[in-house]
Write an enzyme that holds these catalytic residues in place. Structure first.
Site, PDB file in Angstrom:
ATOM      1  CG  HIS B  51      -1.708   1.229   1.366  1.00 38.32           C
ATOM      2  ND1 HIS B  51      -2.882   1.427   0.679  1.00 38.32           N
ATOM      3  CD2 HIS B  51      -1.490   2.355   2.067  1.00 38.32           C
ATOM      4  CE1 HIS B  51      -3.349   2.616   0.969  1.00 38.32           C
ATOM      5  NE2 HIS B  51      -2.520   3.208   1.802  1.00 38.32           N
ATOM      6  CD  GLU B  73      -3.836  -1.084  -1.420  1.00 42.01           C
ATOM      7  OE1 GLU B  73      -3.426  -0.323  -0.573  1.00 42.01           O
ATOM      8  OE2 GLU B  73      -4.532  -0.725  -2.397  1.00 42.01           O
ATOM      9  CG  ASN B 443      29.542 -23.447  -4.664  1.00 40.74           C
ATOM     10  OD1 ASN B 443      28.962 -23.630  -5.729  1.00 40.74           O
ATOM     11  ND2 ASN B 443      30.785 -23.031  -4.582  1.00 40.74           N
TER      12      ASN B 443
END
Lengths: 118, 722
Positions: B51, B73, B443
């Site tokens: 918002h 929203e 990794n």
């Protein structure tokens, strides 16, 4: 000089409104949520409040209720976003005097402010 | 070019800081939502972030961002009202929104259009919203759909007054029109009705108050009100006082009680009246329930006073901070760095003076003052360094999302734990450390943690753990990435290194397991072995190590087959100031970062042996190759080795590639030095990482130990091959 309390959790919005108002002869104080606003209100007793609705800690509606509880004469303009009709109506029921919608035209803000505090 | 009319550079800067905060809140919220499921507070946080972004971006004039956040929203609102369930699909869409928002935010930052198209994404959001709404309204869809546009009886126009218009008390019908670009006309309509309701009984409104409150579009409002005054003019004025009201016209005035709208409208009006009474706005015309409403108002304000007290006591303590431009901090750091240099100089002068005029009272006073200034400088330096520090959380916070995406993409289950995110480090370091960490974490997820099936088969919990932690150790920050995965197999590395021709089979067999594992940092090995969908960014472990060493840091591995691996990265807290050993060679001074100095040993010419054609010394059984600084930094016609020296020092320095003894002729001392970059006009000098200014104003080169070691290792390899 009339004092306006600008309440918004976004610093950007506070800055925009603050700049506009101070350039037009108002003294501006800021709060970043409803609770902050309530504290600032009781401390500085500003002539007008520009109140955002959706904020963390305490939202704008609760803040309107709280501030009106402290000062039934408090003049509050809600700053809302598109789609918040219901909440703005709620705020007006709680005693807010007017509202503006983000994104707002500088003129419409000034017009609303002038209407309430000249 | 993307432009935002009326916005200054400062405006945009503040917008960006704000937006970054909101995006982070959004990301944190989404990650948490995925973990904990539907949680009111978390959903609230996400909603608020979307918002706030919507409001700011619309004000800035970034239409795409405003549109996307608006759709988000709406969707989040449904989640908040439990009309929409949180599931994997929903999470994916939301995460995608976040990614796109970041792209759009970058547009603001760079001023360049990204070409990102949001229509598909917003379309998906709207589909989800429509779908959810259909489900929830199915029960009463008849009414809401059919009644949607019904505005009741068309309001009588001004024209058909048929002589009933009159003055004096009566029922007044008022038509109120709003301006064309009026935002939220329904709220304006509510405001008009609200004001009028305190002037008289409202008989009905069209559209009904119910519809108005539901936010229906209102182009025009008709209000019928019971009016006690003579002229209806005050009603018109009251309506006109509301913003965005274009016109308010009295349509008809009829004798009191004659205006009774159709049932729907009057029922709605009654609802409205009830509410008006409830909130203590007593309709003037109704004397009989004044008392009740007053009591109600008192009770209400009493309740809110209590609420105010309780919330006030729960006020969170907020840190007061000021945002400072990094450039300003850099200026401060530089100034302090200059002071540090002068402090050293002052101390030198002072000790020279003391030698010369030992008993002089003035010298003693100078001593006191310079000691004091020295102490203050140290404190100032520490304070400014602290100001430049910020929590490593800023670096860490992008990782949870990354791990989530990686794990999901590879079908792995991973618990990602972060510890010590409050640990502080210098901005300059934190800016550089992100990429190496990304690689190490990739990794750990991609190569370390096994698939859930493999883990279960190996008797481990299905869910793997990757832990990222940070802590301080002396003047360093230590960052560890630990996984409880399969560990690194030294034999596999040996094999791979031999097959890639990096080392001979003989050498491979002689390598300790630890050294074998360290081979993953060699250029040839890591990139070729590890490029896949996980770490396929073309960044190998050798680059990771190089980046870390460039920051004067080190990286090491501890690994146990079947139990997991831990990578430990150790970095200086700041890049600007380091402790260094100052050495002299042929009357010039060089600085060697203390972190890479292992020991210093005095040697004589007779200690130097020639091994494989290069010079070396024996140090407790190990052979350490030597490098004469004169050979590295020889000036024209000056390449003599100073063979006439009988005694000299070998400063044993090390990097991951091995040890090298740097031959110097004198030791100057150990001190804090301020690193200055060499400057672009001189260019990159091999073996030099920067320069520093000494207390007496002389300039010393700072040696880049890893590159010097590499030079020796490469030379040695070349001689061996030839």
């Amino acid at each position: 000089m009339p004092t306006v309390l600008v309440v918004d959790d976004a610093a950007f919005m506070r800055m925009r409104a603050g700049k506009l108002l101070s350039q037009n002869g108002y003294e501006v104080i800021e709060a970043e949520n409803g609770l902050d606003a309530l504290n600032q209100y009781t401390e500085h007793n500003p002539d007008l409040v520009l109140m955002d609705i959706t904020m963390p800690v305490m939202d704008g509606l609760t803040a309107v209720r709280e501030i009106r509880g402290v000062d039934p004469e408090a003049k509050i303009i809600m700053v809302s976003a598109m789609g918040q009709q219901a909440m703005v109506i709620e705020a007006i029921k709680l005693g807010a005097k007017d509202f503006i919608v983000k994104p707002y035209e500088p003129d419409s803000v000034l017009a609303s402010v002038k209407k309430l505090i000249g | 070019m993307l432009e935002f009319p009326g916005m200054t550079a400062d405006d945009i800067k503040v917008f960006l800081i704000d937006a970054e905060e909101q995006l982070q809140a959004l990301e944190d919220g989404l990650l948490e939502l995925e973990q904990v499921g539907e949680d009111e507070e978390v959903i609230g946080q996400i909603f608020r972030a979307a918002h706030t972004l919507k409001g700011s971006s619309a004000t800035l004039g970034h239409e795409k961002m405003a549109k996307l956040t608006h759709s988000m929203e709406s969707l989040l609102d449904l989640v908040r009202k439990s009309k929409l369930e949180v599931g994997p699909d929903l999470m994916d869409v939301l995460f995608e929104c976040l990614d796109v928002l970041r792209v759009l935010n970058r547009e603001v930052e760079t001023g360049q259009e990204s070409g990102e198209d949001i229509t598909v994404l917003t379309g998906r959001l709207l589909d989800i919203i429509a779908c959810a709404e259909e489900e929830t309204t199915e029960a009463d869809s008849e009414e809401s759909c059919a009644g949607g546009r019904d505005r009741g009886e068309p309001a009588p126009r001004e024209g058909d007054m048929d002589g009933t218009l009159m003055h004096g008390p009566g029922d007044v019908e008022l038509a109120v029109a709003f301006t064309k670009d009026c935002p939220m006309p329904s709220v304006r309509a509510y405001q008009v009705a609200d004001r009028l309701s305190v002037m008289g009984n409202i008989i009905y409104t069209v559209p009904s108050m119910e519809r108005i409150e539901a936010g229906e579009d209102v182009a025009e409002l008709t209000v019928a009100i019971q009016w006690d005054g003579d002229s209806p003019q005050p009603l018109v004025e009251a309506a006109m006082a509301v913003s965005d009201v274009e016109s308010a016209v009295v349509v008809q005035v009829r004798p009191t009680g004659s205006l009774r709208a159709h049932s729907e409208a009057s029922a709605a009006a009654e609802v409205f009246m009830d509410e008006a009474t409830e909130k203590g706005v007593a309709p003037a015309a109704r004397g009989d329930d004044d008392g009740g409403s007053e009591a109600g108002a008192k009770a209400a304000s009493g309740a809110s006073a209590v609420a105010a007290r309780t919330t006030a006591s729960a006020m969170p303590t907020r840190a007061t901070t000021v945002r400072v431009d990094v450039a300003r901090l850099d200026v401060l750091s530089n100034l302090v760095a200059e002071l540090v240099i002068d402090r050293t100089h002052l101390a030198q002068l002072e000790s020279k003076l003391a030698e010369k005029h030992g008993g002089d009272g003035l010298v003693a006073e100078l001593n006191r003052t310079s000691t004091h200034i020295g102490r203050l400088t140290t404190e100032l330096q520490e304070a400014i360094n602290k100001a430049r520090m910020f929590p490593i959380a800023n670096v860490f916070r992008r990782f949870p999302r990354m791990v989530r995406d990686l794990a999901q993409g590879q079908g792995k289950e991973i618990d990602f734990i972060i510890e010590g995110e409050d640990t502080e480090l210098d901005r300059s370091v934190s800016e550089e450390i992100g990429d190496p960490l990304i690689h190490l974490i990739r990794n750990a997820v991609g190569h370390g943690i096994e698939s859930p099936e493999d883990r279960v088969a190996a008797g481990k919990p299905r869910k793997g753990t990757v832990k990222l932690s940070a802590f301080h150790q002396e003047n360093y920050i230590v960052i560890q990435i630990a996984d409880d995965g399969r560990g690194i197999d030294p034999d596999a590395i040996r094999e791979s290194a031999v097959s890639k021709g990096l080392i001979s089979e003989d050498t491979a067999a002689r390598l300790s397991d630890r050294d074998a594992v360290n081979l993953i940092f060699s250029p040839g090995l890591s990139t070729s072995k590890q490029v896949d969908d996980v770490s396929g960014r073309g960044v190998g472990m050798d680059i990771v190590r190089k980046n870390i060493e460039r920051l004067n840091g080190t990286i090491s591995i501890d690994t146990v087959m079947g139990e997991g691996s831990t990578f430990t990265v150790k970095l200086p807290l700041t890049l600007a100031i380091i402790r260094a050993l100052l050495v002299g060679y042929d009357s010039r001074i060089y600085a060697i970062p203390l972190a890479s100095v292992m020991e210093i040993t005095m040697i004589e010419l007779s200690d130097i042996h020639t091994v494989h054609g290069s010079e070396a010394i024996r140090l407790r059984g190990d052979v350490v190759p030597l490098l004469w600084l004169g050979d590295v930094f020889a000036r024209d016609g000056e390449d003599d080795r100073a063979d006439q020296w009988e005694r000299m020092f070998a400063v044993i320095t090390s990097s991951h590639e091995g040890q090298v003894g740097l031959v110097v002729d004198s030791l100057v001392g150990e001190m804090e030095i301020v690193i200055k970059s060499v400057g672009s006009f001189i260019g990159n000098i091999p073996g030099v990482s920067g320069v520093t200014i000494l207390g007496d104003g002389r300039v010393a080169l700072i040696l880049d130990v890893p590159s010097l070691v590499r030079r020796v290792v490469e030379e040695r390899n070349d001689t061996r091959r030839s």
